[in-house]
Design a protein around this motif. Structure first.
Motif, PDB file in Angstrom:
ATOM      1  N   ASN A  96       0.939  -1.253  -0.164  1.00  0.00           N
ATOM      2  CA  ASN A  96      -0.057   0.017  -0.047  1.00  0.00           C
ATOM      3  C   ASN A  96       1.032   1.234   0.060  1.00  0.00           C
ATOM      4  N   TRP A  97       1.912   1.304   0.385  1.00  0.00           N
ATOM      5  CA  TRP A  97       2.852   2.261   0.476  1.00  0.00           C
ATOM      6  C   TRP A  97       4.365   1.583   0.467  1.00  0.00           C
ATOM      7  N   PRO A  98       5.416   2.264   0.089  1.00  0.00           N
ATOM      8  CA  PRO A  98       5.585   3.221  -0.925  1.00  0.00           C
ATOM      9  C   PRO A  98       5.090   2.534  -2.378  1.00  0.00           C
ATOM     10  N   HIS A  99       4.480   3.288  -3.300  1.00  0.00           N
ATOM     11  CA  HIS A  99       4.411   2.854  -4.905  1.00  0.00           C
ATOM     12  C   HIS A  99       5.579   3.616  -5.737  1.00  0.00           C
ATOM     13  N   HIS A 100       6.182   4.770  -5.180  1.00  0.00           N
ATOM     14  CA  HIS A 100       7.178   5.230  -5.856  1.00  0.00           C
ATOM     15  C   HIS A 100       8.391   5.546  -5.069  1.00  0.00           C
ATOM     16  N   VAL A 101       9.496   5.158  -5.244  1.00  0.00           N
ATOM     17  CA  VAL A 101      10.810   5.343  -4.650  1.00  0.00           C
ATOM     18  C   VAL A 101      11.860   6.003  -5.434  1.00  0.00           C
ATOM     19  N   PHE A 102      12.187   6.963  -5.105  1.00  0.00           N
ATOM     20  CA  PHE A 102      13.047   8.072  -5.936  1.00  0.00           C
ATOM     21  C   PHE A 102      14.200   7.726  -5.719  1.00  0.00           C
ATOM     22  N   VAL A 103      15.175   7.625  -6.496  1.00  0.00           N
ATOM     23  CA  VAL A 103      16.619   7.099  -6.864  1.00  0.00           C
ATOM     24  C   VAL A 103      17.335   8.199  -7.473  1.00  0.00           C
ATOM     25  N   SER A 104      18.682   8.669  -6.835  1.00  0.00           N
ATOM     26  CA  SER A 104      19.210   9.730  -7.584  1.00  0.00           C
ATOM     27  C   SER A 104      19.785   9.276  -8.533  1.00  0.00           C
ATOM     28  N   THR A 105      20.821  10.103  -9.567  1.00  0.00           N
ATOM     29  CA  THR A 105      21.491   9.601 -10.487  1.00  0.00           C
ATOM     30  C   THR A 105      22.987   8.976 -10.190  1.00  0.00           C
ATOM     31  N   ASN A 106      23.338   8.910  -8.752  1.00  0.00           N
ATOM     32  CA  ASN A 106      24.297   8.102  -8.197  1.00  0.00           C
ATOM     33  C   ASN A 106      23.619   6.873  -7.311  1.00  0.00           C
ATOM     34  N   PHE A 107      22.440   6.574  -7.480  1.00  0.00           N
ATOM     35  CA  PHE A 107      21.870   5.466  -6.912  1.00  0.00           C
ATOM     36  C   PHE A 107      21.724   5.227  -5.442  1.00  0.00           C
ATOM     37  N   LYS A 108      21.273   6.702  -4.987  1.00  0.00           N
ATOM     38  CA  LYS A 108      21.027   6.904  -3.542  1.00  0.00           C
ATOM     39  C   LYS A 108      19.380   7.155  -3.418  1.00  0.00           C
ATOM     40  N   VAL A 109      18.775   6.611  -2.304  1.00  0.00           N
ATOM     41  CA  VAL A 109      17.274   6.758  -2.389  1.00  0.00           C
ATOM     42  C   VAL A 109      17.226   8.285  -1.905  1.00  0.00           C
ATOM     43  N   LEU A 110      16.097   8.893  -2.676  1.00  0.00           N
ATOM     44  CA  LEU A 110      16.050  10.367  -2.063  1.00  0.00           C
ATOM     45  C   LEU A 110      14.897  10.464  -1.370  1.00  0.00           C
ATOM     46  N   GLY A 111      13.877   9.656  -1.758  1.00  0.00           N
ATOM     47  CA  GLY A 111      12.432   9.882  -1.283  1.00  0.00           C
ATOM     48  C   GLY A 111      11.491   8.747  -1.498  1.00  0.00           C
ATOM     49  N   ALA A 112      10.192   8.758  -0.819  1.00  0.00           N
ATOM     50  CA  ALA A 112       9.222   7.886  -1.382  1.00  0.00           C
ATOM     51  C   ALA A 112       7.772   8.348  -1.081  1.00  0.00           C
ATOM     52  N   ALA A 113       6.892   8.006  -1.925  1.00  0.00           N
ATOM     53  CA  ALA A 113       5.571   8.531  -1.913  1.00  0.00           C
ATOM     54  C   ALA A 113       4.614   7.372  -2.249  1.00  0.00           C
TER      55      ALA A 113
END
Length: 113
Positions: A96-113
């Motif tokens: 149910n959460w998260p559906h979107h995990v945001f990853v930087s260009t150097n493959f570090k997790v930035l955030g989730a929604a």
């Protein structure tokens, strides 16, 4: 989320220690009939809109997937999307959460929604 082509339907059973554990979180398991929490952690690109970007495969997609699953274990990655700013949106299903995990260009997790 609507019907998108599945770029990578397999889930990852291994997690890389190089993923950014600072934003590690707990997934909210899927339970039929329960609403998805409206929860955002970390940074979500300001220009992000669900359904935008280019579905990718290959080594960059695998690295983004590994980082996302290390930070948020328990879901299944069904696609990795390259965003217009060069970052990645790793789309997870089965939670149910998260559906979107945001990853930087150097493959570090930035955030989730």
């Amino acid at each position: 989320m609507g019907g998108y082509a599945i770029a990578d339907s397999g889930s990852s059973s291994s997690a890389s220690s190089s993923a950014n554990a600072a934003t590690a979180g707990k997934v909210v398991p899927f339970h039929r009939g329960q609403p998805t929490p409206a929860k955002v952690v970390g940074q979500v690109p300001s220009s992000f809109r669900a359904g935008t970007g280019t579905i990718i495969t290959g080594s960059a997609a695998e690295k983004a997937k590994t980082a996302a699953v290390a930070a948020y274990p328990g879901g299944t990655v069904n696609r990795v999307v390259l965003l217009s700013n060069g970052e990645y949106n790793v789309h997870m299903i089965g939670v149910n959460w998260p559906h979107h995990v945001f990853v930087s260009t150097n493959f570090k997790v930035l955030g989730a929604a």
